[in-house]
Scaffold this motif. Structure first.
Motif: not given
Length: 122
Positions: A26-29, A102-107
């Motif tokens: 998925g959308s993994i940072f 990727r949408t919230m890479p700081w959390i």
């Protein structure tokens, strides 16, 4: 959206081996720690083993020397090699990953797989 998909559970005789796999997609940072938990009927979920992004590991005392956790960061996959299985290892095993998207890479957040059943017959 992030998914953790486990595989490798099943029925095995005492003394046997199984290898569990869990792939994150998925959308993994980035992925921090990955871990395996288990829950037997009537008991609380417990940590079995964990591995950091750098490869440091820790294990529950009950599985030390019998189980080995590893991960492939190129595949976002964590493995649990289970040897010398005992009837007490019978449980549903759950994969856990602490990761950022990727949408919230700081959390960083915890994500869970759906679980895979391991049954050890004596």
């Amino acid at each position: 959206q992030v998914q953790l998909v486990e595989s490798g559970g099943g029925l095995v005789q005492a003394g046997g081996s199984l290898r569990l796999s869990c792939a994150a997609s998925g959308s993994i940072f980035s992925i921090n720690a990955m871990a395996w938990y288990r829950q037997a009927p009537g008991k609380q979920r417990e940590l079995v083993a964990a591995v950091t992004s750098g490869g440091s590991t820790n294990y529950a005392d009950s599985v030390k020397g019998r189980f080995t956790i590893s991960r492939d960061n190129t595949k976002n996959t964590v493995y649990l090699q289970m040897d010398s299985l005992e009837s007490e290892d019978t449980a549903a095993y759950y994969c856990n990953a602490n990761l950022t998207t990727r949408t919230m890479p700081w959390i960083p957040r915890d994500y869970w797989g759906q679980g895979t059943q391991v049954t050890v017959s004596s």
